[in-house]
Design an enzyme around this catalytic site. Structure first.
Site, PDB file in Angstrom:
ATOM      1  N   GLY A   1     -11.533   7.289   8.088  1.00 47.95           N
ATOM      2  CA  GLY A   1     -12.409   7.508   6.941  1.00 47.95           C
ATOM      3  C   GLY A   1     -13.569   6.530   7.092  1.00 47.95           C
TER       4      GLY A   1
ATOM      5  CE  LYS B   1       0.040   2.771   6.841  1.00 46.66           C
ATOM      6  NZ  LYS B   1      -0.727   3.751   6.063  1.00 46.66           N
TER       7      LYS B   1
ATOM      8  CD  GLU C   1     -12.305  -4.005  12.916  1.00 45.66           C
ATOM      9  OE1 GLU C   1     -11.227  -4.142  13.525  1.00 45.66           O
ATOM     10  OE2 GLU C   1     -12.369  -3.939  11.680  1.00 45.66           O
ATOM     11  CG  ASN C   2     -10.960  -1.185  18.223  1.00 46.94           C
ATOM     12  OD1 ASN C   2     -10.553  -2.326  18.392  1.00 46.94           O
ATOM     13  ND2 ASN C   2     -10.460  -0.369  17.316  1.00 46.94           N
TER      14      ASN C   2
ATOM     15  CD  GLU D   1      -9.190  -1.623   3.941  1.00 46.38           C
ATOM     16  OE1 GLU D   1      -8.721  -1.413   5.084  1.00 46.38           O
ATOM     17  OE2 GLU D   1      -9.566  -0.710   3.193  1.00 46.38           O
TER      18      GLU D   1
ATOM     19  CG  ASP E   1      -7.962   9.184  18.073  1.00 47.44           C
ATOM     20  OD1 ASP E   1      -7.126   8.546  17.422  1.00 47.44           O
ATOM     21  OD2 ASP E   1      -8.634   8.683  19.016  1.00 47.44           O
TER      22      ASP E   1
ATOM     23  CG  HIS F   1     -13.557   2.789   2.900  1.00 43.92           C
ATOM     24  ND1 HIS F   1     -14.379   3.625   3.616  1.00 43.92           N
ATOM     25  CD2 HIS F   1     -12.303   3.110   3.237  1.00 43.92           C
ATOM     26  CE1 HIS F   1     -13.640   4.438   4.348  1.00 43.92           C
ATOM     27  NE2 HIS F   1     -12.368   4.137   4.137  1.00 43.92           N
TER      28      HIS F   1
ATOM     29  CG  HIS G   1     -14.605   0.909   6.492  1.00 43.03           C
ATOM     30  ND1 HIS G   1     -13.701  -0.085   6.176  1.00 43.03           N
ATOM     31  CD2 HIS G   1     -13.856   1.962   6.902  1.00 43.03           C
ATOM     32  CE1 HIS G   1     -12.474   0.351   6.392  1.00 43.03           C
ATOM     33  NE2 HIS G   1     -12.540   1.599   6.812  1.00 43.03           N
TER      34      HIS G   1
ATOM     35  NE  ARG H   1      -8.083   5.386  20.013  1.00 47.38           N
ATOM     36  CZ  ARG H   1      -7.063   4.815  19.404  1.00 47.38           C
ATOM     37  NH1 ARG H   1      -6.526   3.745  19.913  1.00 47.38           N
ATOM     38  NH2 ARG H   1      -6.562   5.301  18.297  1.00 47.38           N
TER      39      ARG H   1
ATOM     40  NE  ARG I   1     -11.546  12.015   3.124  1.00 54.26           N
ATOM     41  CZ  ARG I   1     -11.188  10.727   3.249  1.00 54.26           C
ATOM     42  NH1 ARG I   1     -12.007   9.857   3.813  1.00 54.26           N
ATOM     43  NH2 ARG I   1     -10.020  10.318   2.803  1.00 54.26           N
TER      44      ARG I   1
ATOM     45  CG  ASN J   1      -1.867   1.131   1.275  1.00 54.96           C
ATOM     46  OD1 ASN J   1      -1.829   2.013   0.408  1.00 54.96           O
ATOM     47  ND2 ASN J   1      -2.723   1.154   2.273  1.00 54.96           N
TER      48      ASN J   1
ATOM     49  NE  ARG K   1      -6.111   1.515  -0.293  1.00 57.00           N
ATOM     50  CZ  ARG K   1      -6.180   2.640   0.395  1.00 57.00           C
ATOM     51  NH1 ARG K   1      -5.115   3.115   0.997  1.00 57.00           N
ATOM     52  NH2 ARG K   1      -7.311   3.280   0.491  1.00 57.00           N
TER      53      ARG K   1
HETATM   54  P1  ADP Z   1      -8.252   4.300   9.151  1.00 54.14           P
HETATM   55  O1  ADP Z   1      -9.475   4.791   8.459  1.00 54.14           O
HETATM   56  O2  ADP Z   1      -7.141   5.312   9.205  1.00 54.14           O
HETATM   57  O3  ADP Z   1      -7.813   2.900   8.764  1.00 54.14           O
HETATM   58  P2  ADP Z   1      -9.079   3.014  11.629  1.00 54.14           P
HETATM   59  O4  ADP Z   1     -10.033   2.095  10.988  1.00 54.14           O
HETATM   60  O5  ADP Z   1      -7.852   2.466  12.256  1.00 54.14           O
HETATM   61  O6  ADP Z   1      -8.680   4.219  10.676  1.00 54.14           O
HETATM   62  O7  ADP Z   1      -9.878   3.837  12.749  1.00 54.14           O
HETATM   63  C1  ADP Z   1      -9.286   4.850  13.498  1.00 54.14           C
HETATM   64  C2  ADP Z   1     -10.338   5.421  14.453  1.00 54.14           C
HETATM   65  O8  ADP Z   1     -10.763   4.372  15.338  1.00 54.14           O
HETATM   66  C3  ADP Z   1      -9.806   6.545  15.310  1.00 54.14           C
HETATM   67  O9  ADP Z   1     -10.756   7.603  15.349  1.00 54.14           O
HETATM   68  C4  ADP Z   1      -9.712   5.884  16.681  1.00 54.14           C
HETATM   69  O10 ADP Z   1      -9.871   6.799  17.737  1.00 54.14           O
HETATM   70  C5  ADP Z   1     -10.885   4.928  16.629  1.00 54.14           C
HETATM   71  N1  ADP Z   1     -10.811   3.920  17.690  1.00 54.14           N
HETATM   72  C6  ADP Z   1      -9.859   2.991  17.922  1.00 54.14           C
HETATM   73  N2  ADP Z   1     -10.134   2.289  19.061  1.00 54.14           N
HETATM   74  C7  ADP Z   1     -11.310   2.812  19.542  1.00 54.14           C
HETATM   75  C8  ADP Z   1     -12.139   2.533  20.670  1.00 54.14           C
HETATM   76  N3  ADP Z   1     -11.811   1.606  21.535  1.00 54.14           N
HETATM   77  N4  ADP Z   1     -13.272   3.271  20.836  1.00 54.14           N
HETATM   78  C9  ADP Z   1     -13.610   4.227  19.946  1.00 54.14           C
HETATM   79  N5  ADP Z   1     -12.873   4.551  18.871  1.00 54.14           N
HETATM   80  C10 ADP Z   1     -11.740   3.842  18.663  1.00 54.14           C
END
Ligand code: ADP
Length: 420
Positions: A215, A14, A337-338, A406, A286, A183, A211, A288, A244, A7, A94
């Protein structure tokens, strides 16, 4: 078969090296990132599976030198995972934009390269870097097949009424102005996994894949094919994202440009890099951190969270209507996911359809600090690992978390083409 997935960004490479015994049976041998290409302090962080990582800082002049640095790390005596370059059977790249030239992956030849070059117009930050990456890899591994996998390809099955803008038709004919989505590799992977995971009929299924990362995009997948998606001509369209703005009234573009005396490039940069969570909160992109500020009572961070929930809810509602129903809603990528707070807050809007989540939030008032504290805490309380349902067993519509991958999708597509 060992497949190197690349990528390439304008100043970074990457990579992942995967050993693909079959589409289902594979292992990650190593992954890494080479950053700051062209600067004196270029840095490679190489993470071999089961071994200590390797970090090296030193000037890397360009992408060709960068590819050599990556291959040196993969074959390093201590941190390497292969004995020599000959072990690499194929390389998968990619590519962000393939426009309507590509509805699937392609083996690289000069005709393919010309088309990727034409698409630079639509992805000026990404496609030129991808071309550099392919050329560099061709120089370093001339006899290895190179495959290109496009973020836009999965969305090529949209109908004209979904991909056309109601602008004068001549702009579509002259400039290829239409919706391409993005995506796609993630939406394809997640929807294919979802069909297997939920035991759905690939020819008779309605899935919505969300997703939600830095982004974000939402896609309606009907019978295994993209039916509609939220990103458009570029990834700017759709919902609120890290930086965005997503959909706005187009009249705002000239209005703000005039008021702020901005050039078109400055306006584009503002909408892509200074808006979204960052623009609304004035603090961070971000999620978090946004949740942290929201839990401390910061009203603009709270607003960013509520806008995220509303934007996704509206897209899901739209796609349920477009597909005349939905069998499965899937959440993936960093934010979704998280942390299950997001699906729970979105899916409560679809209770009327018999959708039931496995658990509910205690604090319902989205104006209370307790609500945001609970959102923040839900990651620990309801940790979801790997693929799992987060809807209740008796829910009429299933909801699942499926981690995206991906790189694996690119490796699978590369394997399919390279072994043809
Ligand atoms: P990218 O689009 O760059 O691949 P990711 O899919 O890694 O990004 O997502 C990054 C986002 O996920 C960030 O805003 C990050 O704060 C958020 N994130 C990661 N862990 C958590 C969590 N436990 N709770 C909420 N948001 C999270």
């Amino acid at each position: 078969m060992k497949i190197l997935v690349i990528n390439c960004g304008s100043s970074s490479i990457k990579y992942q090296l995967l050993d693909m015994r079959s589409e289902e049976d594979y292992s990650l041998l190593a992954k890494g990132n080479l950053e700051k290409i062209g600067l004196p302090d270029s840095k490679i962080t190489h993470k071999p599976t089961g071994k200590d990582p390797l970090v090296k800082v030193g000037p890397v002049a360009d992408h060709t030198e960068g590819m050599k640095v990556v291959l040196d790390a993969l074959t390093d005596k201590v941190s390497g995972v292969i004995a020599n370059f000959e072990e690499i059977d194929a390389v998968g790249h990619r590519i962000v934009q393939g426009a309507d030239f590509f509805n699937g992956p392609a083996l690289v030849d000069e005709e393919v390269m010309e088309k990727i070059q034409i698409c630079c117009d639509f992805a000026p930050l990404h496609n030129p870097a991808h071309i550099l990456g392919i050329r560099a890899m061709q120089a370093v591994l001339p006899s290895v097949p190179q495959v290109v996998v496009f973020d836009t390809a999965f969305h090529q099955t949209m109908k004209p009424e979904a991909y056309m803008y109601a602008l004068p038709y001549e702009y579509y004919e002259k400039y290829r102005v239409r919706r391409y989505g993005a995506h796609g590799t993630s939406h394809k992977y997640v929807s294919q996994r979802a069909i297997q995971f939920a035991g759905l009929d690939p020819e008779n299924s309605r899935i919505i894949t969300c997703h939600i990362g830095n982004g974000s995009s939402v896609t309606a997948v009907k019978n295994g094919k993209c039916f509609d998606t939220s990103m458009g001509f570029t990834p700017l369209e759709g919902m609120i994202m890290g930086t965005r703005c997503g959909c706005i009234d187009a009249s705002l573009v000239p209005y703000i440009q005039k008021k702020e005396n901005m050039t078109p490039d400055e306006m584009t940069a503002m909408m892509n890099k200074k808006s979204g969570f960052l623009g609304l909160s004035g603090k961070t992109s971000d999620m978090r951190d946004i949740l942290g500020f929201a839990a401390e009572g910061d009203e603009r961070s709270q607003l960013a969270v509520r806008k995220l929930i509303l934007d996704i809810t509206k897209l899901i509602g739209q796609y349920i209507a477009e597909m005349c129903g939905v069998d499965l809603i899937v959440f993936t990528a960093g934010i979704a996911e998280n942390n299950p707070w997001l699906p729970v807050n979105i899916c409560e809007h679809f209770k009327y359809m018999g959708l039931k989540m496995a658990w509910e939030m205690e604090n319902k008032c989205k104006k209370s600090v307790e609500f945001y504290k609970e959102c923040q805490a839900s990651v620990k309380a309801h940790e979801v690992k790997d693929e799992a349902y987060i809807s209740a067993p008796d829910s009429a519509v299933k909801v699942a978390m499926i981690p995206t991958n991906e790189e694996l999708m690119i490796a699978i597509d590369t394997m399919r083409l390279a072994t043809k």
